[in-house]
Structures are given as C-alpha cells and as structure tokens.
Design a protein around this motif. Structure first.
Motif, short mmCIF file in Angstrom:
data_model
loop_
_atom_site.label_atom_id
_atom_site.label_comp_id
_atom_site.label_asym_id
_atom_site.label_seq_id
_atom_site.Cartn_x
_atom_site.Cartn_y
_atom_site.Cartn_z
N LYS A 13 18.74 89.87 -15.50
CA LYS A 13 17.61 89.55 -16.38
C LYS A 13 17.75 90.24 -17.73
O LYS A 13 17.45 89.67 -18.78
CB LYS A 13 16.31 89.97 -15.71
CG LYS A 13 15.08 89.68 -16.56
CD LYS A 13 13.81 90.08 -15.84
CE LYS A 13 12.58 89.77 -16.70
NZ LYS A 13 11.32 90.14 -16.01
N LYS A 14 18.23 91.47 -17.73
CA LYS A 14 18.28 92.28 -18.94
C LYS A 14 19.39 91.86 -19.89
O LYS A 14 19.20 91.85 -21.11
CB LYS A 14 18.46 93.75 -18.55
CG LYS A 14 18.45 94.71 -19.73
CD LYS A 14 18.56 96.15 -19.25
CE LYS A 14 18.53 97.14 -20.40
NZ LYS A 14 18.65 98.55 -19.93
N ARG A 16 21.77 88.97 -19.55
CA ARG A 16 22.26 87.61 -19.73
C ARG A 16 21.65 86.96 -20.97
O ARG A 16 20.48 87.15 -21.27
CB ARG A 16 21.95 86.78 -18.49
CG ARG A 16 22.87 87.08 -17.30
CD ARG A 16 24.24 86.46 -17.53
NE ARG A 16 25.20 86.83 -16.51
CZ ARG A 16 26.06 85.97 -15.96
NH1 ARG A 16 26.07 84.71 -16.32
NH2 ARG A 16 26.93 86.39 -15.06
N LYS A 18 20.10 84.16 -23.62
CA LYS A 18 19.04 83.15 -23.49
C LYS A 18 19.39 81.94 -24.35
O LYS A 18 20.02 82.05 -25.40
CB LYS A 18 17.70 83.75 -23.91
CG LYS A 18 17.22 84.86 -22.99
CD LYS A 18 15.92 85.47 -23.47
CE LYS A 18 15.35 86.45 -22.45
NZ LYS A 18 16.28 87.54 -22.11
N THR A 42 16.54 78.71 -10.53
CA THR A 42 15.83 79.33 -11.66
C THR A 42 16.20 80.78 -11.92
O THR A 42 16.01 81.29 -13.02
CB THR A 42 14.31 79.21 -11.46
OG1 THR A 42 13.63 79.53 -12.67
CG2 THR A 42 13.82 80.14 -10.35
N ASN A 44 15.88 84.35 -12.61
CA ASN A 44 14.75 85.18 -13.03
C ASN A 44 13.71 84.41 -13.83
O ASN A 44 12.86 85.01 -14.49
CB ASN A 44 15.24 86.39 -13.83
CG ASN A 44 16.07 86.00 -15.04
OD1 ASN A 44 15.69 85.12 -15.79
ND2 ASN A 44 17.21 86.66 -15.22
N GLN A 46 13.98 82.39 -16.44
CA GLN A 46 14.15 82.31 -17.90
C GLN A 46 13.80 80.93 -18.45
O GLN A 46 13.05 80.80 -19.42
CB GLN A 46 15.59 82.67 -18.26
CG GLN A 46 15.93 82.54 -19.72
CD GLN A 46 17.44 82.61 -19.99
OE1 GLN A 46 17.98 81.82 -20.72
NE2 GLN A 46 18.12 83.58 -19.38
N VAL A 47 14.33 79.88 -17.82
CA VAL A 47 14.09 78.52 -18.30
C VAL A 47 12.70 78.04 -17.88
O VAL A 47 12.00 77.37 -18.64
CB VAL A 47 15.18 77.57 -17.78
CG1 VAL A 47 14.86 76.12 -18.12
CG2 VAL A 47 16.54 77.96 -18.36
N GLN A 67 16.16 87.73 -7.24
CA GLN A 67 16.08 87.13 -8.57
C GLN A 67 14.66 86.67 -8.87
O GLN A 67 14.13 86.92 -9.96
CB GLN A 67 17.05 85.94 -8.67
CG GLN A 67 18.50 86.33 -8.81
CD GLN A 67 18.90 86.62 -10.26
OE1 GLN A 67 18.06 86.76 -11.13
NE2 GLN A 67 20.18 86.74 -10.49
N ALA A 71 11.04 87.30 -11.99
CA ALA A 71 10.54 86.19 -12.82
C ALA A 71 9.11 86.45 -13.30
O ALA A 71 8.26 86.89 -12.53
CB ALA A 71 10.59 84.89 -12.02
#
Length: 245
Positions: A13-14, A16, A18, A42, A44, A46-47, A67, A71
């Motif tokens: 999450k930290k 990757r 975007k 999905t 974490n 993000q999308v 993961q 989220a």
C-alpha cells in the motif's frame, strides 16, 4: 489465482505507484452508465476508492484478507474475500469491471467468461497495470537486478506484464487507448521500498535467506548521489474493451 502479496500488504500500500487521473478519465468516457463497478483483485482498494467517486456501488474483491485490511472504507464500497473466477455476482450486474496489476495471476479460461457473465451488454472491462520503472540514470543497475539477479525468481506470469497484456486472450471489442505514465520524484528509500514489494524479491528471500536488493543498494546510492530525489516514470498498461453479448 496466486497470492504473492499478503505477507507485505502494508508495504504494498505504501510503496506501489498509483494510476494517473488521465487514465481513469479515459476509461470513464467509455462507460455509459454508472450504477455499479467491480474492482477484481482490488488489493488495498486503490482503484476501488477512485471508482467510488463515480459509481453508486462498487464491489471490490480479493483473495487476500491482509490486503483488504489495508483498504480505505467508503459507504458505497463493499469489500469481500472472493476469487476472480467465481465471483458469485448475478448476471448483467456491472457497467465496468477493472483489474489493476492482477489479471496475469488469474485463470484466463475461467475469469473472462465470468466477466462476460456479470458485465452488462456494452459494459466495459479495463485491464490496468504498469511496466518496469524507467530511470533518469542507472538503467544498467536496474537491468542487472531485474534480469541478472532476479531473472529466475519471477513467476512465469510476469511475461504478461512485460508484453503489456497483449498476449492475454481478450474476447472483447477492443478500444484503442493512448499511452499513460505514472511519474514520481522519489527518494532512495522510497525507491528501495518499492523494489522490496516485487514478488521475485520475496521468492529470492525464501530461497536464499537474504534480501537481493542489498546486492545493489550501494550502487543505487551512488546513482542518487547528493540528490534527494530522482525522477522516475512507470509506463502504464491499459487494455480496454466492450462486452458484446
């Protein structure tokens, strides 16, 4: 579907990258209705979080509990532990199905019929991803760690990323898309943090009991030199199509 990322969900999450807003905007121009979207794999979220600003309802699924725990919560996002190939959703449920940096782990012969089933007629599928990071300088070191050190530790599925998803079977009406990039000014620590999320790094660590990034960290330190940050660019991957029933 493989799960290579539960063990380092917080780092994923930290560190990757975007996807750029222009990529989302392009996808949304192709979607006629905004009732429901399914963000499959999905991670974490993000999308899913971005989609929640545009759709009344977002279903966000993943096989990794770790993961999903990362989220962000939104009132119109329903997170669930579910496989890509057997979603359990009703037929003709979604206006958009997205898969971000995950479709190469799926069983294509089962997943794509499932997408056709749950997408509405004329609904849109968008396969998103990003290729190997491009650097202002130090490409020889990147090539060495990516291929020379980790070449045998990448999963076979990595080839689909390297060829930008063009060899994935795609039985949808193809939509031509422009090229998008994700651009960053990263510190060395941010860059190393990203490298440590690579699945091949985890496979190497498991096999040899040591982190392969330390083999090149000093070289990257010299490349960064006295500069606090370096400009980096990830080429985005987008394969998008319409569900013709």
């Amino acid at each position: 579907m493989k799960d290579n990322f539960s063990g380092h969900a917080s780092d994923y999450k930290k560190f990757r990258p975007k996807y750029p807003s222009e990529l989302y905007e392009f996808i949304l121009t192709k979607v006629h209705e905004r009732d429901a979207a399914w963000d499959c794999g999905t991670g974490n979220g993000q999308v899913a979080v971005v989609l929640s600003d545009y759709f009344e309802r977002v279903e966000a699924t993943d096989i990794s509990v770790q993961q999903l725990a990362q989220a962000p919560k939104r009132t119109n996002i329903a997170y669930s532990v579910n496989s890509a190939e057997e979603s359990g959703f009703a037929e003709n449920s979604f206006d958009l199905v997205t898969v971000a940096q995950a479709v190469h782990w799926f069983e294509f012969e089962r997943f794509f019929p499932e997408v056709k089933r749950v997408l509405k007629p004329e609904g849109v599928i968008a396969l998103m991803g990003y290729g190997l990071v491009q650097m202002e300088r130090g490409w020889d070191v990147m090539e060495y760690i990516y291929e020379g050190v980790l070449g045998d530790y990448w999963d076979p599925e990595r080839k689909y990323i390297d060829d930008e998803y063009q060899s994935i079977p795609f039985e949808f009406k193809h939509i031509k898309s422009p090229k998008f990039y994700m651009e960053y000014d990263w510190t060395l620590d941010e860059f190393i943090g990203y490298l440590n999320t690579w699945s091949a790094v985890k496979h190497y660590e498991k096999a040899k009991g040591e982190n392969p990034i330390y083999l090149v960290k000093d070289q990257f330190q010299k490349i960064w030199g006295n500069h606090k940050r370096m400009k980096l660019k990830f080429p985005a991957i987008l394969r998008i199509g319409i569900n013709i029933k």
